[in-house]
Design a protein around this motif. Sequence first.
Motif, PDB file in Angstrom:
ATOM      1  N   VAL A 197     -39.144 -34.821 -16.810  1.00 45.54           N
ATOM      2  CA  VAL A 197     -38.761 -33.824 -17.397  1.00 45.54           C
ATOM      3  C   VAL A 197     -38.910 -33.910 -18.877  1.00 45.54           C
ATOM      4  CG1 VAL A 197     -36.872 -32.162 -17.590  1.00 45.54           C
ATOM      5  CG2 VAL A 197     -37.180 -33.476 -15.563  1.00 45.54           C
ATOM      6  N   THR A 198     -39.357 -32.776 -19.493  1.00 45.50           N
ATOM      7  CA  THR A 198     -39.324 -32.645 -21.053  1.00 45.50           C
ATOM      8  C   THR A 198     -38.196 -32.076 -21.610  1.00 45.50           C
ATOM      9  OG1 THR A 198     -40.528 -30.527 -21.103  1.00 45.50           O
ATOM     10  CG2 THR A 198     -42.055 -32.380 -20.750  1.00 45.50           C
ATOM     11  N   ASN A 199     -38.207 -32.221 -22.851  1.00 47.43           N
ATOM     12  CA  ASN A 199     -37.109 -31.708 -24.176  1.00 47.43           C
ATOM     13  C   ASN A 199     -35.817 -31.814 -23.086  1.00 47.43           C
ATOM     14  OD1 ASN A 199     -39.038 -30.790 -25.456  1.00 47.43           O
ATOM     15  ND2 ASN A 199     -39.385 -29.082 -24.788  1.00 47.43           N
ATOM     16  N   THR A 200     -35.299 -32.911 -22.895  1.00 51.47           N
ATOM     17  CA  THR A 200     -34.078 -32.982 -22.335  1.00 51.47           C
ATOM     18  C   THR A 200     -32.793 -33.050 -23.159  1.00 51.47           C
ATOM     19  OG1 THR A 200     -34.194 -35.466 -22.272  1.00 51.47           O
ATOM     20  CG2 THR A 200     -34.843 -34.296 -20.332  1.00 51.47           C
ATOM     21  N   ASN A 201     -33.385 -33.138 -24.600  1.00 51.59           N
ATOM     22  CA  ASN A 201     -32.182 -33.124 -25.550  1.00 51.59           C
ATOM     23  C   ASN A 201     -32.676 -32.206 -26.808  1.00 51.59           C
ATOM     24  OD1 ASN A 201     -33.916 -35.000 -26.975  1.00 51.59           O
ATOM     25  ND2 ASN A 201     -32.493 -36.642 -26.154  1.00 51.59           N
ATOM     26  N   ALA A 202     -31.961 -32.220 -27.885  1.00 51.30           N
ATOM     27  CA  ALA A 202     -32.364 -31.501 -29.105  1.00 51.30           C
ATOM     28  C   ALA A 202     -33.530 -32.261 -29.876  1.00 51.30           C
ATOM     29  CB  ALA A 202     -31.247 -31.397 -29.950  1.00 51.30           C
ATOM     30  N   ALA A 203     -33.817 -33.402 -29.382  1.00 52.23           N
ATOM     31  CA  ALA A 203     -34.902 -34.379 -30.005  1.00 52.23           C
ATOM     32  C   ALA A 203     -35.973 -33.984 -29.482  1.00 52.23           C
ATOM     33  CB  ALA A 203     -34.307 -35.801 -30.249  1.00 52.23           C
ATOM     34  N   GLY A 204     -36.057 -33.382 -28.500  1.00 59.09           N
ATOM     35  CA  GLY A 204     -37.418 -33.298 -27.497  1.00 59.09           C
ATOM     36  C   GLY A 204     -37.769 -34.388 -26.516  1.00 59.09           C
ATOM     37  N   ASP A 205     -36.821 -35.178 -26.413  1.00 56.08           N
ATOM     38  CA  ASP A 205     -37.227 -36.403 -25.568  1.00 56.08           C
ATOM     39  C   ASP A 205     -37.357 -36.194 -24.290  1.00 56.08           C
ATOM     40  OD1 ASP A 205     -37.062 -38.155 -27.693  1.00 56.08           O
ATOM     41  OD2 ASP A 205     -34.711 -38.255 -27.489  1.00 56.08           O
ATOM     42  N   SER A 206     -38.395 -36.776 -23.317  1.00 57.07           N
ATOM     43  CA  SER A 206     -38.578 -36.666 -21.913  1.00 57.07           C
ATOM     44  C   SER A 206     -37.814 -37.772 -21.434  1.00 57.07           C
ATOM     45  CB  SER A 206     -40.010 -36.725 -21.742  1.00 57.07           C
ATOM     46  OG  SER A 206     -40.967 -35.780 -22.254  1.00 57.07           O
ATOM     47  N   ALA A 207     -37.752 -37.566 -19.924  1.00 57.52           N
ATOM     48  CA  ALA A 207     -36.850 -38.561 -19.073  1.00 57.52           C
ATOM     49  C   ALA A 207     -37.654 -38.615 -17.848  1.00 57.52           C
ATOM     50  CB  ALA A 207     -35.391 -38.273 -18.927  1.00 57.52           C
ATOM     51  N   VAL A 208     -37.723 -39.602 -17.226  1.00 56.49           N
ATOM     52  CA  VAL A 208     -38.269 -40.010 -15.972  1.00 56.49           C
ATOM     53  C   VAL A 208     -36.919 -40.369 -14.956  1.00 56.49           C
ATOM     54  CG1 VAL A 208     -39.535 -41.529 -14.417  1.00 56.49           C
ATOM     55  CG2 VAL A 208     -40.350 -40.677 -16.585  1.00 56.49           C
ATOM     56  N   LYS A 209     -36.481 -39.817 -13.974  1.00 50.46           N
ATOM     57  CA  LYS A 209     -35.572 -40.004 -13.309  1.00 50.46           C
ATOM     58  C   LYS A 209     -35.686 -39.618 -11.574  1.00 50.46           C
ATOM     59  CE  LYS A 209     -33.724 -35.618 -14.605  1.00 50.46           C
ATOM     60  NZ  LYS A 209     -32.631 -34.577 -15.438  1.00 50.46           N
ATOM     61  N   MET A 210     -34.657 -40.106 -10.840  1.00 49.75           N
ATOM     62  CA  MET A 210     -34.630 -39.848  -9.331  1.00 49.75           C
ATOM     63  C   MET A 210     -33.347 -38.848  -9.154  1.00 49.75           C
ATOM     64  SD  MET A 210     -34.550 -42.522  -6.370  1.00 49.75           S
ATOM     65  CE  MET A 210     -36.247 -43.247  -6.494  1.00 49.75           C
ATOM     66  N   PRO A 211     -33.443 -37.593  -8.957  1.00 52.68           N
ATOM     67  CA  PRO A 211     -32.481 -36.913  -9.141  1.00 52.68           C
ATOM     68  C   PRO A 211     -31.576 -37.189  -7.942  1.00 52.68           C
ATOM     69  CG  PRO A 211     -34.643 -35.668  -8.992  1.00 52.68           C
ATOM     70  CD  PRO A 211     -34.934 -36.870  -8.684  1.00 52.68           C
ATOM     71  N   SER A 212     -30.411 -36.855  -8.284  1.00 52.63           N
ATOM     72  CA  SER A 212     -29.209 -36.759  -7.385  1.00 52.63           C
ATOM     73  C   SER A 212     -28.807 -35.802  -6.412  1.00 52.63           C
ATOM     74  CB  SER A 212     -27.918 -37.400  -8.009  1.00 52.63           C
ATOM     75  OG  SER A 212     -28.044 -38.680  -8.484  1.00 52.63           O
ATOM     76  N   LEU A 213     -28.883 -34.794  -6.981  1.00 50.05           N
ATOM     77  CA  LEU A 213     -28.161 -33.315  -6.316  1.00 50.05           C
ATOM     78  C   LEU A 213     -28.969 -32.852  -5.336  1.00 50.05           C
ATOM     79  CD1 LEU A 213     -26.964 -31.384  -9.461  1.00 50.05           C
ATOM     80  CD2 LEU A 213     -25.365 -32.752  -7.815  1.00 50.05           C
ATOM     81  N   THR A 214     -30.394 -32.641  -5.483  1.00 52.90           N
ATOM     82  CA  THR A 214     -31.308 -32.414  -4.547  1.00 52.90           C
ATOM     83  C   THR A 214     -32.893 -32.810  -4.763  1.00 52.90           C
ATOM     84  OG1 THR A 214     -32.178 -30.223  -3.427  1.00 52.90           O
ATOM     85  CG2 THR A 214     -31.674 -30.120  -5.694  1.00 52.90           C
ATOM     86  N   SER A 215     -33.806 -32.657  -4.026  1.00 46.03           N
ATOM     87  CA  SER A 215     -34.984 -32.820  -4.288  1.00 46.03           C
ATOM     88  C   SER A 215     -35.805 -31.611  -3.872  1.00 46.03           C
ATOM     89  CB  SER A 215     -35.602 -34.283  -3.321  1.00 46.03           C
ATOM     90  OG  SER A 215     -36.983 -34.360  -3.895  1.00 46.03           O
ATOM     91  N   SER A 216     -36.640 -31.498  -2.777  1.00 43.09           N
ATOM     92  CA  SER A 216     -37.157 -30.306  -2.363  1.00 43.09           C
ATOM     93  C   SER A 216     -36.126 -29.621  -1.366  1.00 43.09           C
ATOM     94  CB  SER A 216     -38.534 -30.465  -1.161  1.00 43.09           C
ATOM     95  OG  SER A 216     -38.210 -31.285  -0.154  1.00 43.09           O
ATOM     96  N   PHE A 217     -35.089 -30.434  -0.832  1.00 42.26           N
ATOM     97  CA  PHE A 217     -34.103 -29.897  -0.205  1.00 42.26           C
ATOM     98  C   PHE A 217     -32.647 -31.173  -0.446  1.00 42.26           C
ATOM     99  CE2 PHE A 217     -37.291 -27.897   2.275  1.00 42.26           C
ATOM    100  CZ  PHE A 217     -36.642 -26.636   2.510  1.00 42.26           C
ATOM    101  N   PRO A 218     -31.713 -30.446  -0.365  1.00 47.95           N
ATOM    102  CA  PRO A 218     -30.428 -31.485  -0.553  1.00 47.95           C
ATOM    103  C   PRO A 218     -30.276 -32.247   0.893  1.00 47.95           C
ATOM    104  CG  PRO A 218     -29.811 -29.217  -0.787  1.00 47.95           C
ATOM    105  CD  PRO A 218     -31.187 -29.229  -0.470  1.00 47.95           C
ATOM    106  N   SER A 219     -29.980 -33.707   0.578  1.00 48.95           N
ATOM    107  CA  SER A 219     -30.142 -34.462   1.647  1.00 48.95           C
ATOM    108  C   SER A 219     -28.643 -34.256   2.225  1.00 48.95           C
ATOM    109  CB  SER A 219     -30.067 -35.963   1.312  1.00 48.95           C
ATOM    110  OG  SER A 219     -31.224 -36.229   0.722  1.00 48.95           O
ATOM    111  N   ARG A 220     -28.527 -34.535   3.715  1.00 57.10           N
ATOM    112  CA  ARG A 220     -27.372 -34.419   4.350  1.00 57.10           C
ATOM    113  C   ARG A 220     -27.349 -35.008   5.847  1.00 57.10           C
ATOM    114  NH1 ARG A 220     -29.343 -28.192   5.026  1.00 57.10           N
ATOM    115  NH2 ARG A 220     -30.210 -28.862   3.094  1.00 57.10           N
TER     116      ARG A 220
END
Length: 360
Positions: A37-60
């Motif tokens: 993801v780009t522009n995650t803060n005011a400085a315009g920094d990018s981040a690489v992460k493994m999302p927790s809340l959902t991906s293509s669908f929420p895990s359950r």
Amino acid sequence: MKKVLGSALAIAAGLVSSAAMAQVTVYGIVDVGIERVTNTNAAGDSAVKMPSLTSSFPSRIGFRGNEDLGGGVQAVFTLETGFAPDTGTIGQGNRLFGRQAWVGLKGAYGTLMLGRLPNMTFYSILKADVMGPHIYSISSLDGYLPNSRSDNAIGYMGTFSGVTVGATYSLGRDTSAAGGPGATGCAGEVPGNSRACRQGTALLSYDSKDFGVLGAYDMLYGGPGANNGMTSSNFSDRRLSFNGYAMVGGAKLGAGLIDRRTRMLVETGTKLYYFGGTYLFAPRWQVDAQVARLSVDDTARKSTLSVARVSYLLSKRTAVHGSLGYMRNAGGAALAVDAGGTVGLGLNQTGVMLGIRHNF
């Protein structure tokens, strides 16, 4: 966590042992992705992460069951847990069965339910929103939508010749204070304050083979200690949802409008529009795309989300998927492209995700 897992295993064991007397189904989704993801803060920094809340669908993981009581009446129940596969933690405000936890009676005149329920806003967008609770979706524009569930609720739903009517009424809509849109700390059931944290929702829809139209009304009230500024039972948050879908050849098209009005110390309003489509071809490839916009009434603040998802079905239950999302913020808006993410004030944001999903 050990206590939570122990309780879940004990419940599962009890359900399996009772299978001789009732029909019980165990089901679930495990969906994990990696995104940049780009522009995650005011400085315009990018981040690489493994999302927790959902991906293509929420895990359950869930347990659904019924027992024939005779005379066309069944006892029914659903227990469903949301979890974050990147860390193994429980979702929906640390609730053991945060997605659903209810028991009821089902007959020719519909189903009566008691417990923690998906409310009618949830059902009103379910068929029209082709992206669903994807990490880049209308969930990024309104975090309540994928969390439209009510604690302490009485619910009814029935379908008659294609027409569905439904309603829920909650005595205390949200007992978890863990934070986030799924845990806003409004337990209600306050002596002397009957309106505190109450919520009522209603649904009317029509479905045919080729199209459907769905509308919902959702009114919730605040209460002492609630999050998001809803600290008084005189404060309210109302949503009207109008949605529709149509089958066109091998494609499905869906669209909707969600009008929201919040009354606290000041009154504010927003409008969320979305339009999307999905197409399955060749026969393992599926493409979904959607454009959505949220505008704040009487301001220049607008956020427009464009998203596309491609899925390749390795089997009936397993798929790999890739998604591209772009959020354009204007007029001082600051909504992240990924649900639950961060973005620098007024900056646009791009998200790219690859993942794998297994249904069971």
